[in-house]
Design a protein around this motif. Structure first.
Motif, PDB file in Angstrom:
ATOM      1  N   ASP A 158      -2.520  -0.907  -0.953  1.00 20.96           N
ATOM      2  CA  ASP A 158      -2.132  -2.283  -0.666  1.00 20.96           C
ATOM      3  C   ASP A 158      -2.697  -2.787   0.658  1.00 20.96           C
ATOM      4  OD1 ASP A 158      -0.816  -2.435  -3.083  1.00 20.96           O
ATOM      5  OD2 ASP A 158       1.182  -2.121  -2.239  1.00 20.96           O
TER       6      ASP A 158
ATOM      7  N   ARG B 228      -6.270  -3.677  -0.159  1.00 13.77           N
ATOM      8  CA  ARG B 228      -6.311  -4.923  -0.949  1.00 13.77           C
ATOM      9  C   ARG B 228      -5.902  -6.152  -0.145  1.00 13.77           C
ATOM     10  NH1 ARG B 228      -3.483  -3.163  -6.668  1.00 13.77           N
ATOM     11  NH2 ARG B 228      -5.252  -1.996  -7.493  1.00 13.77           N
TER      12      ARG B 228
ATOM     13  N   LYS C  56      -2.824  -6.834   0.765  1.00 13.63           N
ATOM     14  CA  LYS C  56      -1.432  -7.220   0.452  1.00 13.63           C
ATOM     15  C   LYS C  56      -0.487  -6.894   1.600  1.00 13.63           C
ATOM     16  CE  LYS C  56      -1.597  -6.780  -4.573  1.00 13.63           C
ATOM     17  NZ  LYS C  56      -0.968  -6.132  -5.729  1.00 13.63           N
ATOM     18  N   ILE C  57      -0.847  -5.889   2.386  1.00 12.58           N
ATOM     19  CA  ILE C  57      -0.061  -5.479   3.562  1.00 12.58           C
ATOM     20  C   ILE C  57      -0.995  -5.560   4.752  1.00 12.58           C
ATOM     21  CG2 ILE C  57       1.166  -3.568   4.654  1.00 12.58           C
ATOM     22  CD1 ILE C  57       1.887  -2.568   1.862  1.00 12.58           C
TER      23      ILE C  57
END
Length: 106
Positions: free
Chosen positions: A98, A101, A103-104
């Motif tokens: 993540d 990606r 996302k975090i």
């Protein structure tokens, strides 16, 4: 009534992952986890390619050392590994994914 010293129970990894992320709010701690996972994964791959188990041991030590520094010095909590070893291991790679990606935040 559930004691606060008893580990929570999770029916699935999907149920565990939000708890895992909550234990990794500190950005420096997440960065240390990311570095530890990267180093540990490279050493795991090296162990496989070289057929040398010492690299596997080094990978485990490196991965956990970075993560535990993050917990003890930045998160100020106990690593989830102590109570949820399998879910915690999977959670680390899920968080790693993540972060890659976006996302975090890294």
């Amino acid at each position: 009534m559930t004691s606060t010293t008893e580990p929570r129970t999770f029916a699935s990894f999907a149920e565990f992952y939000p708890f895992y992320l909550d234990e990794h709010k500190n950005r420096t701690s997440r960065r240390l986890h990311f570095v530890g996972t990267t180093v540990g994964s490279v050493l795991l791959l090296t162990a496989i390619l070289s057929m040398n188990a010492w690299f596997l041991l080094a990978g485990l030590v490196a991965g956990y050392a970075f993560a535990w520094v993050g917990h003890f010095f930045f998160e100020k909590n106990r690593p989830a590994t102590f109570k949820y070893p399998f879910y915690s291991f999977v959670g680390d790679y899920a968080m790693y994914r993540d972060i890659w990606r976006g996302k975090i935040p890294f």
